[in-house]
Design an enzyme around this catalytic site. Sequence first.
Site, PDB file in Angstrom:
ATOM      1  N   HIS A  61     -26.263  31.447 106.896  1.00  0.00           N
ATOM      2  CA  HIS A  61     -27.031  32.681 106.708  1.00  0.00           C
ATOM      3  C   HIS A  61     -28.415  32.540 107.322  1.00  0.00           C
ATOM      4  O   HIS A  61     -28.911  31.425 107.566  1.00  0.00           O
ATOM      5  CB  HIS A  61     -27.113  33.083 105.227  1.00  0.00           C
ATOM      6  N   CYS A 114     -34.895  30.169 104.604  1.00  0.00           N
ATOM      7  CA  CYS A 114     -34.182  29.344 103.620  1.00  0.00           C
ATOM      8  C   CYS A 114     -34.198  27.899 104.105  1.00  0.00           C
ATOM      9  O   CYS A 114     -34.102  27.646 105.306  1.00  0.00           O
ATOM     10  CB  CYS A 114     -32.731  29.820 103.488  1.00  0.00           C
ATOM     11  N   GLN A 132     -26.420  34.644  94.230  1.00  0.00           N
ATOM     12  CA  GLN A 132     -26.790  35.969  93.716  1.00  0.00           C
ATOM     13  C   GLN A 132     -25.673  36.962  94.039  1.00  0.00           C
ATOM     14  O   GLN A 132     -25.070  36.869  95.124  1.00  0.00           O
ATOM     15  CB  GLN A 132     -28.124  36.415  94.335  1.00  0.00           C
ATOM     16  N   SER A 155     -34.146  37.159  96.993  1.00  0.00           N
ATOM     17  CA  SER A 155     -34.835  36.211  97.892  1.00  0.00           C
ATOM     18  C   SER A 155     -35.373  36.882  99.139  1.00  0.00           C
ATOM     19  O   SER A 155     -36.278  36.355  99.796  1.00  0.00           O
ATOM     20  CB  SER A 155     -33.875  35.090  98.298  1.00  0.00           C
ATOM     21  N   HIS A 158     -30.822  39.219 104.362  1.00  0.00           N
ATOM     22  CA  HIS A 158     -30.004  38.172 104.980  1.00  0.00           C
ATOM     23  C   HIS A 158     -29.018  38.736 106.005  1.00  0.00           C
ATOM     24  O   HIS A 158     -28.571  39.887 105.879  1.00  0.00           O
ATOM     25  CB  HIS A 158     -29.106  37.483 103.933  1.00  0.00           C
TER      26      HIS A 158
HETATM   27  O1  LIG Z   1     -31.562  29.065  97.473  1.00  0.00           O
HETATM   28  C1  LIG Z   1     -31.770  28.435  98.486  1.00  0.00           C
HETATM   29  N1  LIG Z   1     -32.874  28.567  99.234  1.00  0.00           N
HETATM   30  C2  LIG Z   1     -33.930  29.525  98.870  1.00  0.00           C
HETATM   31  C3  LIG Z   1     -33.707  30.842  99.612  1.00  0.00           C
HETATM   32  C4  LIG Z   1     -32.335  31.424  99.408  1.00  0.00           C
HETATM   33  N2  LIG Z   1     -32.045  32.423  98.590  1.00  0.00           N
HETATM   34  C5  LIG Z   1     -30.713  32.664  98.688  1.00  0.00           C
HETATM   35  C6  LIG Z   1     -29.868  33.598  98.059  1.00  0.00           C
HETATM   36  C7  LIG Z   1     -28.501  33.596  98.354  1.00  0.00           C
HETATM   37  C8  LIG Z   1     -27.985  32.678  99.273  1.00  0.00           C
HETATM   38  C9  LIG Z   1     -28.818  31.756  99.907  1.00  0.00           C
HETATM   39  C10 LIG Z   1     -30.184  31.741  99.607  1.00  0.00           C
HETATM   40  N3  LIG Z   1     -31.230  30.971 100.031  1.00  0.00           N
HETATM   41  C11 LIG Z   1     -35.281  28.996  99.343  1.00  0.00           C
HETATM   42  O2  LIG Z   1     -35.266  28.072 100.200  1.00  0.00           O
HETATM   43  O3  LIG Z   1     -36.297  29.551  98.899  1.00  0.00           O
HETATM   44  C12 LIG Z   1     -30.762  27.490  99.010  1.00  0.00           C
HETATM   45  C13 LIG Z   1     -30.959  26.520  99.952  1.00  0.00           C
HETATM   46  C14 LIG Z   1     -29.760  25.781 100.239  1.00  0.00           C
HETATM   47  C15 LIG Z   1     -29.626  24.723 101.150  1.00  0.00           C
HETATM   48  C16 LIG Z   1     -28.377  24.126 101.338  1.00  0.00           C
HETATM   49  C17 LIG Z   1     -27.263  24.579 100.615  1.00  0.00           C
HETATM   50  C18 LIG Z   1     -27.397  25.619  99.691  1.00  0.00           C
HETATM   51  C19 LIG Z   1     -28.655  26.211  99.520  1.00  0.00           C
HETATM   52  S1  LIG Z   1     -29.131  27.532  98.471  1.00  0.00           S
END
Ligand SMILES: O=C(N[C@H](Cc1nc2ccccc2[nH]1)C(=O)O)c1cc2ccccc2s1
Length: 164
Positions: A61, A114, A132, A155, A158
């Site tokens: 994503h 992300c 989410q 967040s 996307h």
């Molecule tokens: O929640 C994460 N990162 C958040 C941003 C974000 N918000 C999300 C909401 C849905 C799916 C992916 C998303 N990534 C951040 O960096 O502020 C994640 C990072 C990673 C990295 C590797 C694998 C899973 C994940 S989930």
Amino acid sequence: MSEVFNGLPAPWTVRYSKSKKREYFFNPETKASQWEEPEGTDHGLLKQYLAEHPLRVRCLHILCKHSGSRRPASHRSEHITISKAEAIDELQELQKRLESGESFESLAKERSDCSSYKRGGDLGFFGKGEMQSSFEKAAFALKVGETSGIVETESGVHLIKRVQ
Ligand SMILES: O=C(N[C@H](Cc1nc2ccccc2[nH]1)C(=O)O)c1cc2ccccc2s1
């Protein structure tokens, strides 16, 4: 909601165990859970059901955060101030670049807010209940290889590409 037959004797359902990385069977009435297919399972129908209703998907994503994001910060900016409309405009520009043949991974590395940007936006496999709900809904609706339209979560906004 019309019941889709999964090949299992009612009311058994099939779920995914993240820890054991395999499917298991759950009876919501008795709360029983087991690794083996319940007595009376139509194995062929179950396999067909699982092909059409994946228990988990793997997606890349690209996230554009904005001033209304739950955490308006990322490796790109300590304080993200662009509006949601501006973030959507940026994703629309990325959609054009995808259509002109640039790779999803390269655009994720360039632009995603992300932390998965380092892996070309790869979130790995996830099952229902882990992401989410608007993201999950969009991701599970994609066929392998397909890219979503613009999806909104707490967040930010996307683009999602399902890869497995
Ligand atoms: O929640 C994460 N990162 C958040 C941003 C974000 N918000 C999300 C909401 C849905 C799916 C992916 C998303 N990534 C951040 O960096 O502020 C994640 C990072 C990673 C990295 C590797 C694998 C899973 C994940 S989930």
